[in-house]
Design a protein around this motif. Structure first.
Motif, PDB file in Angstrom:
ATOM      1  N   GLY A  31       0.822  -1.203   0.000  1.00  0.00           N
ATOM      2  CA  GLY A  31       0.000   0.000   0.000  1.00  0.00           C
ATOM      3  C   GLY A  31       0.860   1.258   0.000  1.00  0.00           C
ATOM      4  N   VAL A  32       0.385   2.296  -0.693  1.00  0.00           N
ATOM      5  CA  VAL A  32       1.035   3.605  -0.695  1.00  0.00           C
ATOM      6  C   VAL A  32       0.017   4.601  -0.142  1.00  0.00           C
ATOM      7  N   THR A  50       8.372   8.020  -5.211  1.00  0.00           N
ATOM      8  CA  THR A  50       9.569   7.276  -4.807  1.00  0.00           C
ATOM      9  C   THR A  50       9.261   5.800  -4.637  1.00  0.00           C
ATOM     10  N   VAL A  51       8.135   5.492  -3.991  1.00  0.00           N
ATOM     11  CA  VAL A  51       7.752   4.086  -3.824  1.00  0.00           C
ATOM     12  C   VAL A  51       7.547   3.439  -5.194  1.00  0.00           C
ATOM     13  N   ALA A  71       1.839  -1.989  -6.485  1.00  0.00           N
ATOM     14  CA  ALA A  71       1.608  -0.877  -5.563  1.00  0.00           C
ATOM     15  C   ALA A  71       0.158  -0.427  -5.660  1.00  0.00           C
ATOM     16  N   VAL A  72      -0.539  -0.457  -4.538  1.00  0.00           N
ATOM     17  CA  VAL A  72      -1.922   0.015  -4.471  1.00  0.00           C
ATOM     18  C   VAL A  72      -1.905   1.410  -3.857  1.00  0.00           C
ATOM     19  N   VAL A  96      -3.022  -5.741   1.259  1.00  0.00           N
ATOM     20  CA  VAL A  96      -1.600  -5.420   1.119  1.00  0.00           C
ATOM     21  C   VAL A  96      -0.806  -6.037   2.259  1.00  0.00           C
ATOM     22  N   ASP A  97       0.463  -6.318   1.990  1.00  0.00           N
ATOM     23  CA  ASP A  97       1.338  -6.934   2.991  1.00  0.00           C
ATOM     24  C   ASP A  97       2.158  -5.918   3.770  1.00  0.00           C
TER      25      ASP A  97
END
Length: 427
Positions: A31-32, A50-51, A71-72, A96-97
């Motif tokens: 997750g973002v 950046t992620v 990436a969510v 998400v982990d």
């Protein structure tokens, strides 16, 4: 507006590249959780980018555990309660982990009970006030002993500051940091009459009286220094008022904890040149690692004018530590990753390494930089990596506390009673 549009377009390209051709059943989701709208969007959008860059690079290497990373991205919109809602959605609905996100301490505090309830994992990438250690958080930004305390030491020892104006925005990070600094300055022999504390709301604009009060501190001939935890656009008015009053960095130096390359980008820096900032990274660091990171950032965004900054490095460190812990654990399960992550080390961008400590903080070097007219920093001082201290030594209730997750299973271990405190500090 043009720079913000460029940021969002670059982010969209990054998201598209990351998500294309990923098989849903063959991905690991992260997750973002950064604001893409509202008052914090410009700062936090950069960390989202950046992620996405780190995900793209890791997927090009084969992903992790043989799977691609997906990436969510969600937008809590600079709304602190919405951070908690979006964190719950990421874990419970999206599955998400790990989550990479939050900027302000109030957003982190909002997310914390959700992360702990659902046994999620948050990597928090911004300098903060300390006084916290959660099993479910890895703090990759600076604690006060990795920024605020060394900055005060530099001002006293190198600049001869004897009287202190602690100026901050009115929320938890500045208030807690200044409470710690007041106690620390008292231990250094600074009397209460030589410490002036003031808080202002976000976006405060009328600085005339506050600057006049700061100038008045030096009427007895003692050297005055400002320690600034002022956040956001209020900084523009503050520095302008200092300049309008005829005060230069030589007269009254300002040491900022929330002004970096991103905040300076696009601003007229004429009023800021010579003032100081304390971080764990500056874009001007001369190392092969930093040169490569900047080149990769420009290639990813397609914009050579995009700057790098300290929270970006902290985001990169957190992502690389997560990947390394997942690979060592052979699993993305929160408990397995947390068992593996303490003691792991990854290279930072200034030439040393970041190590995860039992208190879930990192080792980080402390850098003092002087603002240049191009919005970059001349690095004046750099330490060896300093271990982050979750609980400060300069508040009585905190000085007896340690955090040791592998050994004690506790973020608030009272070393006097040899027991685990269950309620977080009020600071």
């Amino acid at each position: 507006m043009a720079r913000l549009t460029s940021t969002l377009l670059g982010a969209g390209i990054g998201m598209a590249c990351t998500g294309m051709a990923l098989a849903q059943d063959d991905t690991i989701k992260i997750g973002v959780l950064h604001s893409l709208s509202g008052t914090m969007a410009i700062s936090e959008t950069t960390l989202k980018d950046t992620v996405l860059m780190m995900v793209e690079q890791q997927n090009a290497k084969g992903g992790v555990l043989g799977k691609q990373i997906e990436a969510v991205v969600v937008d809590p919109a600079s709304d602190w309660p919405l951070f908690a809602e979006k964190a719950r959605e990421l874990i419970s609905v999206q599955g998400v982990d790990a989550i990479f996100g939050c900027w302000t301490s109030v957003s982190r505090k909002s997310v914390l009970p959700v992360i702990e309830e659902l046994n999620g994992l948050l990597f928090y990438p911004v300098q903060y006030e300390g006084e916290e250690s959660s099993k479910n958080v890895i703090y990759t930004g600076a604690a006060p002993n990795q920024q605020a305390i060394p900055a005060v030491d530099y001002m006293a020892d190198e600049l001869g500051v004897e009287k202190w104006a602690l100026l901050g925005t009115d929320y938890v990070y500045p208030r807690t940091t200044n409470t710690i600094l007041e106690s620390y300055l008292a231990e250094r022999g600074v009397g209460p009459d030589d410490i002036h504390v003031n808080y202002t709301p976000f976006s405060h604009s009328d600085w005339s009286k506050i600057v006049a009060d700061v100038i008045a501190l030096g009427k007895d001939g003692k050297q005055v220094g400002v320690v600034s935890t002022i956040n956001g656009d209020a900084n523009v008015g503050f520095y302008k008022e200092l300049a309008a009053a005829g005060v230069s960095a030589d007269d009254i130096p300002v040491m900022a904890f929330s002004v970096g390359e991103e905040e300076l980008s696009g601003l007229d820096t004429a009023n800021l040149v010579g003032h100081l900032a304390a971080w764990n990274y500056f874009e001007t660091a001369e190392t092969p690692e930093n040169e490569a990171f900047i080149e990769e950032w420009h290639a990813f965004t397609g914009d050579d004018s995009r700057v790098t900054n300290d929270p970006m490095e902290a985001t990169m460190l957190g992502f690389n530590l997560w990947v390394k812990a997942v690979e060592q654990a052979g699993s993305t399960d929160t408990d397995a990753v947390l068992d593996a992550i303490v003691g792991l080390e990854v290279p930072n961008l200034t030439g040393s390494t970041a190590k995860v400590l039992p208190n879930h903080h990192l080792t980080k070097p402390v850098l003092i930089g002087e603002i240049r007219d191009d919005g970059q920093f001349d690095i004046l001082s750099e330490t060896a990596p300093v271990p982050g201290d979750a609980w400060t030594d300069f508040l009585a209730d905190s000085a007896v506390l340690d955090a040791d997750w592998p050994g004690k299973g506790c973020g608030m271990w009272n070393t006097q009673t040899e027991s685990c405190v269950q309620i977080q500090s009020n600071y």
